[in-house]
Write a protein that holds these residues in place. Structure first.
Motif, PDB file in Angstrom:
ATOM      1  N   SER A 150      63.557 -14.185  22.895  1.00 24.13           N
ATOM      2  CA  SER A 150      62.278 -14.151  23.609  1.00 24.13           C
ATOM      3  C   SER A 150      61.066 -14.135  22.681  1.00 24.13           C
ATOM      4  CB  SER A 150      62.218 -12.958  24.560  1.00 24.13           C
ATOM      5  OG  SER A 150      62.316 -11.744  23.831  1.00 24.13           O
ATOM      6  N   ASP A 151      61.188 -13.528  21.486  1.00 27.05           N
ATOM      7  CA  ASP A 151      60.031 -13.504  20.589  1.00 27.05           C
ATOM      8  C   ASP A 151      60.149 -14.479  19.415  1.00 27.05           C
ATOM      9  OD1 ASP A 151      61.991 -12.081  19.250  1.00 27.05           O
ATOM     10  OD2 ASP A 151      60.691 -10.405  18.696  1.00 27.05           O
ATOM     11  N   ASP A 152      61.163 -15.348  19.425  1.00 29.64           N
ATOM     12  CA  ASP A 152      61.252 -16.423  18.432  1.00 29.64           C
ATOM     13  C   ASP A 152      60.211 -17.492  18.756  1.00 29.64           C
ATOM     14  OD1 ASP A 152      63.499 -15.194  17.318  1.00 29.64           O
ATOM     15  OD2 ASP A 152      64.916 -16.587  18.233  1.00 29.64           O
ATOM     16  N   PHE A 153      59.675 -18.122  17.733  1.00 30.77           N
ATOM     17  CA  PHE A 153      58.755 -19.235  17.959  1.00 30.77           C
ATOM     18  C   PHE A 153      58.830 -20.203  16.800  1.00 30.77           C
ATOM     19  CE2 PHE A 153      56.438 -15.905  15.806  1.00 30.77           C
ATOM     20  CZ  PHE A 153      55.582 -16.534  14.930  1.00 30.77           C
ATOM     21  N   GLY A 154      58.376 -21.426  17.040  1.00 35.43           N
ATOM     22  CA  GLY A 154      58.391 -22.429  15.992  1.00 35.43           C
ATOM     23  C   GLY A 154      57.938 -23.779  16.502  1.00 35.43           C
TER      24      GLY A 154
ATOM     25  N   LEU B  24      68.477 -26.042  17.944  1.00 36.27           N
ATOM     26  CA  LEU B  24      69.237 -25.197  17.025  1.00 36.27           C
ATOM     27  C   LEU B  24      69.898 -25.994  15.901  1.00 36.27           C
ATOM     28  CD1 LEU B  24      70.186 -22.411  16.189  1.00 36.27           C
ATOM     29  CD2 LEU B  24      72.128 -22.688  17.752  1.00 36.27           C
ATOM     30  N   ASP B  25      70.544 -27.103  16.203  1.00 36.91           N
ATOM     31  CA  ASP B  25      71.184 -27.904  15.151  1.00 36.91           C
ATOM     32  C   ASP B  25      70.156 -28.405  14.139  1.00 36.91           C
ATOM     33  OD1 ASP B  25      73.826 -27.607  15.949  1.00 36.91           O
ATOM     34  OD2 ASP B  25      73.809 -29.421  17.179  1.00 36.91           O
ATOM     35  N   LEU B  26      69.031 -28.876  14.620  1.00 33.70           N
ATOM     36  CA  LEU B  26      67.964 -29.329  13.726  1.00 33.70           C
ATOM     37  C   LEU B  26      67.476 -28.173  12.849  1.00 33.70           C
ATOM     38  CD1 LEU B  26      65.738 -31.257  12.703  1.00 33.70           C
ATOM     39  CD2 LEU B  26      64.363 -30.493  14.659  1.00 33.70           C
ATOM     40  N   LEU B  27      67.294 -26.999  13.437  1.00 38.47           N
ATOM     41  CA  LEU B  27      66.811 -25.859  12.664  1.00 38.47           C
ATOM     42  C   LEU B  27      67.814 -25.457  11.587  1.00 38.47           C
ATOM     43  CD1 LEU B  27      65.096 -23.707  15.422  1.00 38.47           C
ATOM     44  CD2 LEU B  27      64.068 -25.386  13.887  1.00 38.47           C
ATOM     45  N   TYR B  28      69.113 -25.520  11.900  1.00 41.43           N
ATOM     46  CA  TYR B  28      70.112 -25.253  10.861  1.00 41.43           C
ATOM     47  C   TYR B  28      70.048 -26.305   9.760  1.00 41.43           C
ATOM     48  CZ  TYR B  28      72.596 -21.165  12.601  1.00 41.43           C
ATOM     49  OH  TYR B  28      72.940 -19.893  12.970  1.00 41.43           O
ATOM     50  N   ASP B  29      69.828 -27.565  10.122  1.00 42.25           N
ATOM     51  CA  ASP B  29      69.666 -28.614   9.109  1.00 42.25           C
ATOM     52  C   ASP B  29      68.458 -28.324   8.217  1.00 42.25           C
ATOM     53  OD1 ASP B  29      71.873 -29.990  10.080  1.00 42.25           O
ATOM     54  OD2 ASP B  29      70.674 -31.464  11.202  1.00 42.25           O
ATOM     55  N   MET B  30      67.373 -27.856   8.823  1.00 42.30           N
ATOM     56  CA  MET B  30      66.166 -27.554   8.059  1.00 42.30           C
ATOM     57  C   MET B  30      66.356 -26.291   7.219  1.00 42.30           C
ATOM     58  SD  MET B  30      63.975 -29.998   8.440  1.00 42.30           S
ATOM     59  CE  MET B  30      65.459 -31.004   8.275  1.00 42.30           C
ATOM     60  N   LEU B  31      67.109 -25.309   7.719  1.00 39.72           N
ATOM     61  CA  LEU B  31      67.411 -24.122   6.920  1.00 39.72           C
ATOM     62  C   LEU B  31      68.213 -24.521   5.682  1.00 39.72           C
ATOM     63  CD1 LEU B  31      67.185 -21.043   6.647  1.00 39.72           C
ATOM     64  CD2 LEU B  31      69.262 -20.869   8.046  1.00 39.72           C
TER      65      LEU B  31
ATOM     66  N   HIS C 154      74.063 -13.162   6.466  1.00 40.85           N
ATOM     67  CA  HIS C 154      72.655 -12.961   6.107  1.00 40.85           C
ATOM     68  C   HIS C 154      71.794 -14.134   6.577  1.00 40.85           C
ATOM     69  CE1 HIS C 154      69.582 -10.740   3.817  1.00 40.85           C
ATOM     70  NE2 HIS C 154      69.013 -11.933   3.782  1.00 40.85           N
ATOM     71  N   THR C 155      72.213 -15.352   6.280  1.00 38.59           N
ATOM     72  CA  THR C 155      71.404 -16.501   6.703  1.00 38.59           C
ATOM     73  C   THR C 155      71.450 -16.674   8.219  1.00 38.59           C
ATOM     74  OG1 THR C 155      73.215 -18.055   6.315  1.00 38.59           O
ATOM     75  CG2 THR C 155      71.664 -17.707   4.507  1.00 38.59           C
ATOM     76  N   GLY C 156      72.545 -16.236   8.836  1.00 43.07           N
ATOM     77  CA  GLY C 156      72.648 -16.313  10.287  1.00 43.07           C
ATOM     78  C   GLY C 156      71.593 -15.494  11.014  1.00 43.07           C
ATOM     79  N   ARG C 157      71.012 -14.530  10.338  1.00 44.38           N
ATOM     80  CA  ARG C 157      69.960 -13.707  10.946  1.00 44.38           C
ATOM     81  C   ARG C 157      68.751 -14.540  11.363  1.00 44.38           C
ATOM     82  NH1 ARG C 157      70.339  -8.992   6.368  1.00 44.38           N
ATOM     83  NH2 ARG C 157      72.506  -8.505   6.876  1.00 44.38           N
ATOM     84  N   TYR C 158      68.528 -15.611  10.632  1.00 44.69           N
ATOM     85  CA  TYR C 158      67.340 -16.420  10.889  1.00 44.69           C
ATOM     86  C   TYR C 158      67.444 -17.254  12.162  1.00 44.69           C
ATOM     87  CZ  TYR C 158      65.917 -15.193   6.191  1.00 44.69           C
ATOM     88  OH  TYR C 158      65.547 -14.494   5.077  1.00 44.69           O
ATOM     89  N   LEU C 159      68.659 -17.631  12.531  1.00 43.23           N
ATOM     90  CA  LEU C 159      68.796 -18.541  13.677  1.00 43.23           C
ATOM     91  C   LEU C 159      69.861 -18.136  14.691  1.00 43.23           C
ATOM     92  CD1 LEU C 159      68.378 -21.923  11.792  1.00 43.23           C
ATOM     93  CD2 LEU C 159      66.752 -20.860  13.375  1.00 43.23           C
ATOM     94  N   GLY C 160      70.693 -17.157  14.382  1.00 42.11           N
ATOM     95  CA  GLY C 160      71.729 -16.744  15.326  1.00 42.11           C
ATOM     96  C   GLY C 160      71.118 -16.354  16.662  1.00 42.11           C
TER      97      GLY C 160
END
Length: 159
Positions: A50-54, A10-17, A39-45
């Protein structure tokens, strides 16, 4: 090397966002602003639902170079590149020192394969005007412009 993105990323993904939002090197947003914004929190909150992927791209020592992730967002709380409830929206960034080395291409190809394997019908994204490198990458990988949101195009890739 690519590996699945996990809840520990999660921390890495916020850094990349943040990197994605500050794509031109101009510090338009801070990490605190990105994390706090509804609004931006929607992407990673609540990552990883279960259906998130990356995927996370790493060097030979396991240090992250970039990441890609996708999440389906509903019409009531859409992302910038919203197309439909059954089309996850993709977020992606490569750390600035690793631009131009094929990391983004590998991440995007891997994410497209993940989405196909899961059974999604398409992926969408938003790309700002002026971000020619990202737009070229997405176009090379079959994304087409299907809409406009402010100073950004919404792009779609059917799978």
């Amino acid at each position: 090397m690519l590996r699945d993105a996990t809840s520990d990323d999660l921390d890495l993904l916020y850094d990349m966002l943040l990197e994605a939002f500050n794509w031109d090197g101009t510090p338009r947003f801070t990490r605190a602003e990105v994390v706090a914004d509804s609004h931006t929190g929607r992407y990673l909150g609540g990552w990883k639902r279960s259906d998130d992927f990356g995927l996370v791209a790493t060097d030979d020592q396991g240090s992250p170079l970039g990441a890609v992730w996708a999440r389906a967002l509903p019409a009531g709380t859409p992302g910038y590149g919203y197309v439909a409830d059954d089309v996850p929206e993709l977020g992606m960034a490569v750390a600035r020192p690793h631009h131009g080395r094929g990391v983004g291409s590998a991440l995007l190809a891997g994410c497209l394969e993940q989405a196909r394997a899961i059974g999604w019908r398409a992926l969408s994204l938003s790309v700002e005007d002026g971000n020619g490198a990202a737009r070229a990458l997405y176009t090379r990988n079959g994304f087409v412009t299907v809409g406009r949101n402010g100073d950004s195009d919404t792009m779609l890739r059917e799978l």
